[in-house]
Design a protein around this motif. Structure first.
Motif, PDB file in Angstrom:
ATOM      1  N   HIS A   1       0.847  -1.307   0.093  1.00 21.46           N
ATOM      2  CA  HIS A   1       0.058   0.141   0.106  1.00 21.46           C
ATOM      3  C   HIS A   1       0.690   1.197  -0.101  1.00 21.46           C
ATOM      4  O   HIS A   1       0.604   2.189  -0.670  1.00 21.46           O
ATOM      5  CB  HIS A   1      -0.973  -0.111   1.180  1.00 21.46           C
ATOM      6  N   VAL A   2       1.851   1.353   0.736  1.00 22.21           N
ATOM      7  CA  VAL A   2       2.781   2.644   0.897  1.00 22.21           C
ATOM      8  C   VAL A   2       3.557   2.682  -0.494  1.00 22.21           C
ATOM      9  O   VAL A   2       3.769   3.815  -0.974  1.00 22.21           O
ATOM     10  CB  VAL A   2       3.781   2.404   2.031  1.00 22.21           C
ATOM     11  N   TYR A   3       3.999   1.571  -1.031  1.00 22.91           N
ATOM     12  CA  TYR A   3       4.664   1.794  -2.541  1.00 22.91           C
ATOM     13  C   TYR A   3       3.721   2.253  -3.361  1.00 22.91           C
ATOM     14  O   TYR A   3       4.045   2.783  -4.315  1.00 22.91           O
ATOM     15  CB  TYR A   3       5.145   0.334  -2.685  1.00 22.91           C
ATOM     16  N   SER A   4       2.459   2.029  -3.278  1.00 21.21           N
ATOM     17  CA  SER A   4       1.405   2.451  -4.208  1.00 21.21           C
ATOM     18  C   SER A   4       0.834   3.638  -4.312  1.00 21.21           C
ATOM     19  O   SER A   4       0.361   4.096  -5.211  1.00 21.21           O
ATOM     20  CB  SER A   4       0.157   1.393  -4.130  1.00 21.21           C
ATOM     21  N   LEU A   5       1.269   4.578  -3.149  1.00 27.74           N
ATOM     22  CA  LEU A   5       0.915   5.950  -3.039  1.00 27.74           C
ATOM     23  C   LEU A   5       1.174   6.660  -4.127  1.00 27.74           C
ATOM     24  O   LEU A   5       0.376   7.501  -4.574  1.00 27.74           O
ATOM     25  CB  LEU A   5       1.375   6.577  -1.748  1.00 27.74           C
ATOM     26  N   PRO A   6       2.440   6.855  -4.627  1.00 22.84           N
ATOM     27  CA  PRO A   6       2.655   7.446  -6.023  1.00 22.84           C
ATOM     28  C   PRO A   6       1.636   7.225  -7.068  1.00 22.84           C
ATOM     29  O   PRO A   6       1.558   8.068  -7.900  1.00 22.84           O
ATOM     30  CB  PRO A   6       4.156   7.350  -6.413  1.00 22.84           C
ATOM     31  N   GLY A   7       1.257   6.090  -7.197  1.00 27.45           N
ATOM     32  CA  GLY A   7       0.152   5.705  -8.376  1.00 27.45           C
ATOM     33  C   GLY A   7      -1.078   6.271  -8.025  1.00 27.45           C
ATOM     34  O   GLY A   7      -1.661   6.697  -9.097  1.00 27.45           O
ATOM     35  N   TRP A   8      -1.544   6.368  -6.951  1.00 30.44           N
ATOM     36  CA  TRP A   8      -2.741   7.034  -6.500  1.00 30.44           C
ATOM     37  C   TRP A   8      -2.736   8.451  -6.795  1.00 30.44           C
ATOM     38  O   TRP A   8      -3.406   8.880  -7.274  1.00 30.44           O
ATOM     39  CB  TRP A   8      -3.152   6.745  -4.959  1.00 30.44           C
ATOM     40  N   GLN A   9      -1.511   8.997  -6.366  1.00 39.21           N
ATOM     41  CA  GLN A   9      -1.161  10.393  -6.766  1.00 39.21           C
ATOM     42  C   GLN A   9      -1.293  10.685  -8.210  1.00 39.21           C
ATOM     43  O   GLN A   9      -1.766  11.671  -8.703  1.00 39.21           O
ATOM     44  CB  GLN A   9       0.343  10.979  -6.317  1.00 39.21           C
ATOM     45  N   LEU A  10      -0.541   9.803  -9.093  1.00 37.29           N
ATOM     46  CA  LEU A  10      -0.644   9.893 -10.592  1.00 37.29           C
ATOM     47  C   LEU A  10      -2.058   9.991 -11.179  1.00 37.29           C
ATOM     48  O   LEU A  10      -2.302  10.839 -12.065  1.00 37.29           O
ATOM     49  CB  LEU A  10       0.283   8.826 -11.200  1.00 37.29           C
ATOM     50  N   VAL A  11      -2.622   9.137 -10.823  1.00 39.37           N
ATOM     51  CA  VAL A  11      -4.360   8.862 -11.442  1.00 39.37           C
ATOM     52  C   VAL A  11      -5.032  10.084 -10.960  1.00 39.37           C
ATOM     53  O   VAL A  11      -5.858  10.607 -11.673  1.00 39.37           O
ATOM     54  CB  VAL A  11      -4.687   7.481 -10.856  1.00 39.37           C
ATOM     55  N   TYR A  12      -4.690  10.257  -9.569  1.00 40.99           N
ATOM     56  CA  TYR A  12      -5.450  11.696  -8.944  1.00 40.99           C
ATOM     57  C   TYR A  12      -5.332  12.929 -10.195  1.00 40.99           C
ATOM     58  O   TYR A  12      -5.992  13.618 -10.355  1.00 40.99           O
ATOM     59  CB  TYR A  12      -5.006  12.074  -7.660  1.00 40.99           C
ATOM     60  N   MET A  13      -3.886  13.152 -10.435  1.00 40.15           N
ATOM     61  CA  MET A  13      -3.649  14.365 -11.235  1.00 40.15           C
ATOM     62  C   MET A  13      -3.944  14.139 -12.548  1.00 40.15           C
ATOM     63  O   MET A  13      -4.322  15.146 -13.244  1.00 40.15           O
ATOM     64  CB  MET A  13      -2.084  14.342 -11.120  1.00 40.15           C
ATOM     65  N   LEU A  14      -4.028  13.037 -13.126  1.00 37.15           N
ATOM     66  CA  LEU A  14      -4.364  12.776 -14.521  1.00 37.15           C
ATOM     67  C   LEU A  14      -5.928  12.609 -14.779  1.00 37.15           C
ATOM     68  O   LEU A  14      -6.229  13.281 -15.658  1.00 37.15           O
ATOM     69  CB  LEU A  14      -3.737  11.665 -15.162  1.00 37.15           C
ATOM     70  N   ARG A  15      -6.571  12.077 -13.928  1.00 46.70           N
ATOM     71  CA  ARG A  15      -8.040  11.938 -14.067  1.00 46.70           C
ATOM     72  C   ARG A  15      -8.720  12.825 -13.176  1.00 46.70           C
ATOM     73  O   ARG A  15      -9.999  12.889 -13.686  1.00 46.70           O
ATOM     74  CB  ARG A  15      -8.505  10.325 -13.525  1.00 46.70           C
ATOM     75  N   SER A  16      -8.329  13.472 -12.509  1.00 39.84           N
ATOM     76  CA  SER A  16      -9.146  14.568 -11.605  1.00 39.84           C
ATOM     77  C   SER A  16      -8.717  15.872 -11.921  1.00 39.84           C
ATOM     78  O   SER A  16      -9.606  16.825 -12.301  1.00 39.84           O
ATOM     79  CB  SER A  16      -9.305  13.966 -10.017  1.00 39.84           C
ATOM     80  N   ILE A  17      -7.504  16.083 -11.660  1.00 42.96           N
ATOM     81  CA  ILE A  17      -7.022  17.629 -11.506  1.00 42.96           C
ATOM     82  C   ILE A  17      -6.938  18.056 -13.104  1.00 42.96           C
ATOM     83  O   ILE A  17      -7.541  19.011 -13.200  1.00 42.96           O
ATOM     84  CB  ILE A  17      -5.883  17.564 -10.773  1.00 42.96           C
ATOM     85  N   LYS A  18      -6.393  17.171 -14.078  1.00 37.72           N
ATOM     86  CA  LYS A  18      -6.124  17.620 -15.093  1.00 37.72           C
ATOM     87  C   LYS A  18      -7.523  18.004 -15.861  1.00 37.72           C
ATOM     88  O   LYS A  18      -7.750  19.074 -16.726  1.00 37.72           O
ATOM     89  CB  LYS A  18      -5.109  16.694 -15.921  1.00 37.72           C
ATOM     90  N   PRO A  19      -8.377  17.087 -15.963  1.00 38.00           N
ATOM     91  CA  PRO A  19      -9.711  17.663 -16.489  1.00 38.00           C
ATOM     92  C   PRO A  19     -10.277  18.664 -16.250  1.00 38.00           C
ATOM     93  O   PRO A  19     -10.871  19.327 -16.892  1.00 38.00           O
ATOM     94  CB  PRO A  19     -10.523  16.280 -16.573  1.00 38.00           C
ATOM     95  N   SER A  20     -10.006  19.172 -14.932  1.00 41.21           N
ATOM     96  CA  SER A  20     -10.480  20.340 -14.276  1.00 41.21           C
ATOM     97  C   SER A  20      -9.996  21.782 -14.611  1.00 41.21           C
ATOM     98  O   SER A  20     -10.494  22.766 -14.425  1.00 41.21           O
ATOM     99  CB  SER A  20     -10.683  20.344 -12.845  1.00 41.21           C
ATOM    100  N   ILE A  21      -8.825  21.593 -15.642  1.00 40.63           N
ATOM    101  CA  ILE A  21      -8.182  22.825 -15.396  1.00 40.63           C
ATOM    102  C   ILE A  21      -8.547  23.291 -17.107  1.00 40.63           C
ATOM    103  O   ILE A  21      -8.627  22.496 -18.022  1.00 40.63           O
ATOM    104  CB  ILE A  21      -6.428  22.437 -15.900  1.00 40.63           C
TER     105      ILE A  21
END
Length: 721
Positions: A135-155
């Motif tokens: 789970h700890v190793y996966s955290l950068p993956g959650w961050q990447l998906v958050y930035m690409l799928r949630s934040i980027k479309p909102s810009i």
């Protein structure tokens, strides 16, 4: 911890190059969510349809490599292929290629070889630890998906945003005049006898006469007579801007009209002749240009996603406050909660399983490590909750990165199992200590001086600069045939035509170019470092640097601090530092003890004329030249291991020797070892705990190295990037 594991044959320590075997070993240090995310540089995340490697385990795509480098917290940036594709010269690509290939090998090792080695064992405690690490190793993956799928479309990017970015970056978006040419090269060294030089020049003159008369076309002449790699293409090279190549070459091209032929002229290592194919006028930065528009869009999006992500994380942390009690570390019990956020708690015992807290070299560094990790972890947990809330947890890329994170946790479990199986009796470790004294030899303090010779005008060629540096340090000219060494960061030049000429860069990204032979250390036992609390506490290594210029004759004293990483040291060599009493003559001496790299088994450096320090200083101060500027930098007494950017050859120097000159940019640089202070070997009892840790790390690395090498040898790996 279960002791059942796949039996791996452990090779001899002498048989393994430990410096390169496991320099990708990262222990269980969890990735951090820092400000160096690749999306802050480019929105390119790898093409899932671009296959960059083939193996019996399957193909590896550009997207696979991007996701792997993101999740593995690698020192290689996730956008390394994007950077590779932007490079224009063969030499630049050849220098970056080993990093890409090493990353692909690590991807196969962790994701295809390790899972087959780790047996499934019914051990709830081990399963829980693997799940936590995954789970700890996966955290950068959650961050990447958050930035690409949630934040980027909102810009929402407006034309005003693009225009503002264009105006702010006009200097880097505007290109000057460029030229595309064909050229012919014939090697002719200034150190050759006059007869040989005359014959080469006569051949070039006859060739030019044939070109002028129309007997030969330039393309045919280049294919038949040119000694440059571009000969196979009729001498054609990609367009270039002023400042990329040596002055005479650029000047010859810029004076011609399309189709025009230059005179024969001298270059760094021979004679040249060019024909201008086309002149490309300067390009102003404009949104009507597709290339400029793409660059502007990337600038706008990377800046916007950085700002939006920071703001989103701030709001998440306000909505779900984090509790970080790292400052109470010493007063809490193993099962006490040390960090929490809504719905998530982390105990002290769990942190100890994730973070190498005991390896910190001081309480201050330990506290800094704890604070940064826990803050990053808790922010990551808030991101995970928001991604789940948005229904993005089943994203395909995220699923891939979760599997990669699980495999990283399996690697850690495999290391733990091997550690549990080791014979760690005192007699075994003592025997290891006696067999490999080089791993425990105290590091010497060395008085290091650097000489830098820099051209002050366009007249000196690189060859002339190198000759002048040899004249200074040896008192005579020197053939530079095998010593020019342009670092990868020197993007303006490329070595062609025998390895020492700076000539136009070639078009074919896979063309093999001749490069000068480099002197490498002889095969030797490589040492495995470790940062342990068994060694005494470490202090910052400070060096006093004195600079003397050849023109101003003024001196400036700079005090710099060099410290090593606080995390578990990755494989390099190691030795023991000893306390050194500071005296009036030991400026820059650092006390303390710690593990640090040490070069061993190296051949002696090339002998140089020995100059007493005061004479050397006086020599630099009195140096006069209208073409070069000579600089003298005295580092004082330092541990070379605290200066990781030094050339490898510096570690081989004996007192009174100079290193072979190298080029950094346009400057020739040589290092002089003025003095060395060695310390007596410490006995086993005084470094017992340290010896146990070195023994453990060496045995683990040897077994994993053998397994990794065997698995990759059977993988049938080939590259296609």
């Amino acid at each position: 911890m279960s002791k059942s594991f796949v039996s791996l044959e452990a090779p001899s320590l002498d048989a393994i190059d430990m410096e390169t075997a496991f320099d990708d070993w990262q222990g269980t240090l969890p990735p951090s969510l820092d400000n160096s995310h690749p999306l802050y540089r480019t929105m390119d995340t790898g093409d899932p349809g671009r296959v960059i490697a083939h193996s019996r385990y399957g193909n590896v795509t550009s997207r696979d490599l991007y996701l792997w480098l993101t999740i593995s917290n690698s020192s290689v940036p996730a956008d390394v292929l994007y950077q590779y594709d932007k490079l224009k010269t063969t030499r630049e690509k050849e220098q970056l290629a080993p990093l890409i290939e090493k990353s692909i090998k690590n991807y196969l090792w962790i994701n295809h070889i390790v899972p087959g080695m780790k047996r499934t064992i019914n051990n709830p405690a081990e399963d829980a630890l693997i799940a936590l690490r995954s789970h700890v190793y996966s955290l950068p993956g959650w961050q990447l998906v958050y930035m690409l799928r949630s934040i980027k479309p909102s810009i929402k990017v407006t034309e005003a945003d693009r225009l503002h970015a264009l105006q702010q970056n006009v200097s880097i978006l505007t290109s000057g005049e460029s030229w595309q040419v064909r050229y012919i090269f014939m090697a002719s060294n200034r150190n050759d006898d006059l007869t040989s030089q005359s014959e080469v020049r006569a051949a070039m003159d006859r060739l030019r006469d044939d070109l002028v008369s129309g007997t030969l076309t330039f393309a045919d002449a280049a294919r038949q007579y040119s000694q440059a790699p571009s000969a196979a293409r009729g001498g054609v090279i990609p367009p270039f801007f002023r400042g990329q190549y040596f002055f005479a070459f650029e000047n010859a091209a810029s004076q011609l009209q399309p189709g025009g032929l230059s005179d024969v002229f001298d270059g760094p290592s021979g004679l040249y002749m060019v024909q201008l194919m086309r002149s490309i006028p300067p390009r102003e930065a404009s949104m009507s240009d597709a290339e400029t528009a793409a660059k502007v869009e990337n600038i706008v999006m990377t800046n916007a996603i950085r700002s939006a992500f920071r703001e989103r994380v701030r709001l998440l942390n306000e909505k779900s406050p984090i509790g970080n009690m790292w400052s109470h570390w010493d007063t809490t019990d193993a099962d006490d909660v040390i960090a929490y956020v809504t719905g998530v708690e982390l105990t002290k015992r769990q942190v100890e399983q994730l973070l190498p807290v005991e390896d910190a070299r001081s309480l201050e560094l330990r506290d800094k490590m704890l604070k940064n990790f826990l803050e990053s972890y808790l922010e990551g947990e808030n991101i995970v909750k928001d991604v789940k809330k948005l229904g993005l947890e089943c994203d395909g890329d995220l699923e891939k990165m979760k599997r990669m994170a699980h495999n990283l946790a399996l690697r850690d479990a495999l290391q733990d199992e091997i550690a549990c199986s080791l014979d760690s009796s005192e007699s075994t470790v003592r025997s290891f200590y006696n067999s490999h004294p080089e791993l425990f030899r105290p590091l010497p303090l060395k008085r290091l001086v650097r000489l830098t010779l820099t051209p002050v005008n366009l007249a000196p060629t690189t060859t002339a600069t190198l000759q002048e540096m040899y004249r200074i340090i040896e008192g005579r000219p020197r053939d530079p045939e095998a010593v020019i060494n342009l670092p990868v960061w020197d993007a303006e030049f490329v070595e062609l035509d025998g390895g020492n000429a700076l000539v136009p860069k070639v078009e074919d990204s896979k063309t093999s170019l001749p490069v000068p032979a480099k002197t490498e250390p002889a095969p030797a036992i490589k040492e495995t470092p470790v940062k342990t609390n068994a060694a005494t506490t470490d202090t910052q290594a400070a060096s006093t640097e004195t600079s003397v210029s050849s023109e101003s004759h003024t001196e400036s004293v700079e005090t710099t601090a060099a410290t090593q990483s606080d995390a578990v040291a990755t494989s390099a060599s190691s030795a023991v530092r000893v306390d050194v009493p500071e005296t009036a003559s030991s400026v820059g001496v650092t006390g303390g003890a710690d593990s640090a790299p040490r070069a061993v088994g190296c051949p002696p450096a090339v002998s140089r004329k020995k100059i007493a320090p005061t004479v050397l200083r006086s020599l630099v101060s009195q140096y006069k030249s209208s073409d070069w500027f000579l600089r003298y930098d005295d580092y004082g007494y330092v541990y070379l291991e605290d200066l990781p950017n030094l050339p490898k050859t510096v570690a081989k120097l004996k007192v009174g020797d100079y290193s072979e000159p190298i080029f950094i940019g346009l400057s020739a640089v040589s290092y002089y070892l003025e003095d060395e202070r060695n310390w007596p070997m410490q006995n086993f009892d005084s470094v017992k705990a340290y010896a146990y840790e070195i023994y453990r790390r060496a045995q683990i690395d040897m077994r994993l190295y053998r397994a990794k090498k065997s698995g990759l040898d059977k993988a049938g790996l080939s590259f296609s990037y």
